[in-house]
Design an enzyme around this catalytic site. Structure first.
Site, mmCIF file in Angstrom:
data_model
loop_
_atom_site.group_PDB
_atom_site.id
_atom_site.type_symbol
_atom_site.label_atom_id
_atom_site.label_comp_id
_atom_site.label_asym_id
_atom_site.label_seq_id
_atom_site.Cartn_x
_atom_site.Cartn_y
_atom_site.Cartn_z
ATOM 1 N N ARG A 42 0.823 -1.217 0.000
ATOM 2 C CA ARG A 42 0.000 0.000 0.000
ATOM 3 C C ARG A 42 0.856 1.266 0.000
ATOM 4 N NH1 ARG A 42 -2.845 -4.107 2.090
ATOM 5 N NH2 ARG A 42 -5.126 -4.090 2.143
ATOM 6 N N GLN A 186 -8.662 -7.117 0.388
ATOM 7 C CA GLN A 186 -8.234 -6.893 -1.003
ATOM 8 C C GLN A 186 -9.385 -6.357 -1.842
ATOM 9 O OE1 GLN A 186 -6.345 -10.479 -2.386
ATOM 10 N NE2 GLN A 186 -4.780 -10.395 -0.809
ATOM 11 N N ASP A 337 -4.195 -15.289 7.592
ATOM 12 C CA ASP A 337 -2.965 -15.882 7.054
ATOM 13 C C ASP A 337 -2.253 -16.777 8.070
ATOM 14 O OD1 ASP A 337 -3.324 -14.632 4.625
ATOM 15 O OD2 ASP A 337 -2.183 -12.852 5.207
ATOM 16 N N ARG A 368 -5.220 -23.847 1.122
ATOM 17 C CA ARG A 368 -4.520 -24.052 2.404
ATOM 18 C C ARG A 368 -5.209 -25.060 3.314
ATOM 19 N NH1 ARG A 368 -2.387 -17.904 3.623
ATOM 20 N NH2 ARG A 368 -0.609 -18.101 2.207
ATOM 21 N N ARG A 411 3.553 -19.650 3.115
ATOM 22 C CA ARG A 411 3.155 -19.897 4.513
ATOM 23 C C ARG A 411 3.046 -21.396 4.827
ATOM 24 N NH1 ARG A 411 2.523 -14.608 5.905
ATOM 25 N NH2 ARG A 411 1.271 -13.370 4.480
HETATM 26 C C1 S3P Z 1 -4.292 -8.860 2.474
HETATM 27 C C2 S3P Z 1 -5.523 -9.361 2.711
HETATM 28 C C3 S3P Z 1 -5.809 -10.784 2.953
HETATM 29 C C4 S3P Z 1 -4.555 -11.589 3.233
HETATM 30 C C5 S3P Z 1 -3.426 -11.198 2.343
HETATM 31 C C6 S3P Z 1 -3.104 -9.724 2.488
HETATM 32 C C7 S3P Z 1 -4.141 -7.418 2.231
HETATM 33 O O1 S3P Z 1 -6.501 -11.291 1.841
HETATM 34 O O2 S3P Z 1 -4.806 -12.971 3.108
HETATM 35 O O3 S3P Z 1 -2.269 -11.942 2.648
HETATM 36 O O4 S3P Z 1 -3.015 -6.892 2.338
HETATM 37 O O5 S3P Z 1 -5.152 -6.757 1.958
HETATM 38 P P1 S3P Z 1 -8.109 -11.128 1.755
HETATM 39 O O6 S3P Z 1 -8.404 -9.749 2.141
HETATM 40 O O7 S3P Z 1 -8.505 -11.400 0.348
HETATM 41 O O8 S3P Z 1 -8.630 -12.136 2.738
#
Ligand code: S3P
Length: 454
Positions: A42, A186, A337, A368, A411
């Site tokens: 970000r 995300q 995670d 996973r 992981r």
């Molecule tokens: C992340 C959001 C997570 C996480 C990923 C990083 C992020 O995914 O699993 O490793 O930085 O926004 P999701 O939001 O799709 O669950």
């Protein structure tokens, strides 16, 4: 890495390299794991959307983040490394990306790819997104669907809306109100980033709050953001678009999702005492620590403090007798995670640990749920999958001696290497090279604490 538009779109990770973990003495010492992956991606993206110079310190220099840095360059930002973890980004402003000459290759990273799709979705340009074999299997429709409402469209996509995807961003982005179908930072971030270029307010509603680094950084860079509660565990986030972001320095704390590995290692290797420094303690990221403490883990918080809009602390972790617990589904977003390494901790606990509501684990860097269950079985641990729940029957030990398939998932590799540090016999993972996506230096950091990895 950028490829010419005519080159093969298929980019796979470098050759795999197996690694074996063996029981040795107690783990001792202090360690700082690399910078937070979520904030690192970000920081680069926000820097690129800002007019002026953004300075970043403590950036995670893992492959995933480097791919995002390369994508920002390809989209017109100037991105420079000035020292270890120290980077400068000269941004082009919201809506200012230029069409890249080649394919944007995100390697193994769902976060980099999906967030940049959002940022591109609000710009009047086309760009082609691609990644490695793991990323090509992951669902992208969940991003394309809200972006279509904003006015972007997939000019071409692989089967089922998967990568490679050519995205034509919106000429006149439309502000929307979007309820995310799954709690995913995300998806939320992609919509908010696209919304930055739209006139008026863009709102995302999530029924379970996911990590909030995008919201925090939006405020940090001067955007107008409104947060409201939504039901018992959810949030409604509104951002005003057509803003000009102003540069702001970003200090990246150590990644709690990376700290999870030495933390669990210290808990399960008898006699260990390890201090992990500068770990981010954002409550939307610390579900694992809460769960481990419920299991009886001795994890002491030292020196809780704030830096760069996030809270961080040092943690003293001592080897502990763990017991099985029930982990509620509502906690999943705050430790999404961390389930692979929690499953390892649960193997060394006495009693059953039930981890509920893990459907999203099926669409991470690997499936996973299956990868964890297979790895545990191969190493003599009794485990069941019931629906979306993972159930580990802990006996206070693991036999080891099993080979683990990492399925291009960093992981999975790290979790089972942690297991091998305390199992009766060694644990061998088929690929440790993939760890460099999020935690470069993992083997050497663990060896410095006393781990036997070779
Ligand atoms: C992340 C959001 C997570 C996480 C990923 C990083 C992020 O995914 O699993 O490793 O930085 O926004 P999701 O939001 O799709 O669950």
């Amino acid at each position: 890495m950028l490829e010419s538009p005519n080159a093969s779109l298929h980019v796979d990770h470098a050759a795999s390299s197996p690694l074996t973990a063996r029981r040795a003495g107690a783990l001792k010492g202090r360690a700082r794991v690399p910078g937070d992956k979520s904030i690192s991606h970000r920081a680069l993206i926000f820097g690129a959307l800002t007019v002026g110079e953004t300075r970043i310190s403590g950036l995670l220099e893992g492959e995933d983040v480097i791919n995002t840095a390369n994508a920002m360059r390809a989209l017109g930002a100037r991105v420079e490394r000035t020292g270890e973890g120290a980077w400068r980004v000269f941004g082009v402003g919201v809506g200012g990306f230029r069409a890249p000459d080649g394919v944007l290759d995100f390697g193994n990273s769902g976060t980099g790819c999906r967030l940049v799709m959002g940022a591109v979705g609000g710009c009047p340009i086309s760009a082609t997104f691609d990644g490695d074999a793991s990323l090509r299997r992951r669902p992208m429709q969940r991003i394309l669907e809200p972006l279509a409402r904003i006015g972007a469209r997939a000019a071409s996509a692989g089967d089922g809306g998967r990568l490679p995807i050519t995205l034509a961003g919106a000429r006149d982005p439309i502000p929307i109100v979007y309820r995310t179908p799954v709690p995913s930072a995300q998806i939320k971030s992609a919509v908010l980033l696209a919304g930055l270029a739209a006139p008026g307010e863009t709102t995302v509603i999530e029924s379970e709050a996911s990590r909030d680094h995008t919201e925090r950084l939006l405020k940090h860079f001067g955007a107008e953001v409104r947060l409201e509660a939504e039901g018992a565990h959810g949030r409604k986030i509104t951002v005003r678009g057509e803003v000009e972001l102003g540069p702001a320095p970003v200090v990246v704390p150590a990644d709690p999702s990376s700290a999870a590995f030495p933390m669990v290692a210290a808990l399960i290797v008898p006699g260990s005492e390890v201090i992990l420094t500068d770990v981010m303690t954002n409550p939307l990221r610390t579900g694992l620590i809460l769960t481990l403490r419920e299991m009886g883990a001795e994890i002491e918080t030292l020196d809780l403090r704030s830096a760069g809009g996030e809270e961080l602390a040092d943690f003293r972790v001592r080897a502990s007798n763990l017991r099985g617990v029930d982990v509620p589904a509502a906690r999943a977003p705050s430790m999404i995670d961390e389930y692979p390494v929690l499953a390892v901790a649960a193997s060394f606990a006495q009693g059953t640990t039930v981890m509920r509501g893990l459907k999203e684990l099926r669409v991470k860097e690997s499936d996973r749920l299956s990868a964890v269950a297979d790895g545990l079985k191969a190493n003599g641990v009794e485990v069941d999958i019931q629906g979306d729940d993972l159930i580990v029957h802990g006996k206070g030990l693991a036999r080891g001696d099993g080979g683990v398939a990492t399925h291009m998932d960093h992981r999975i590799a790290m979790a089972f290497l942690v297991m091998g540090l305390s199992s009766e016999k060694p644990v061998r993972v088929d690929d440790a090279a993939i760890i460099a996506t999020s935690f470069p230096g993992f083997p050497s950091l663990m060896r410095a604490l006393g781990a036997d990895l070779s």
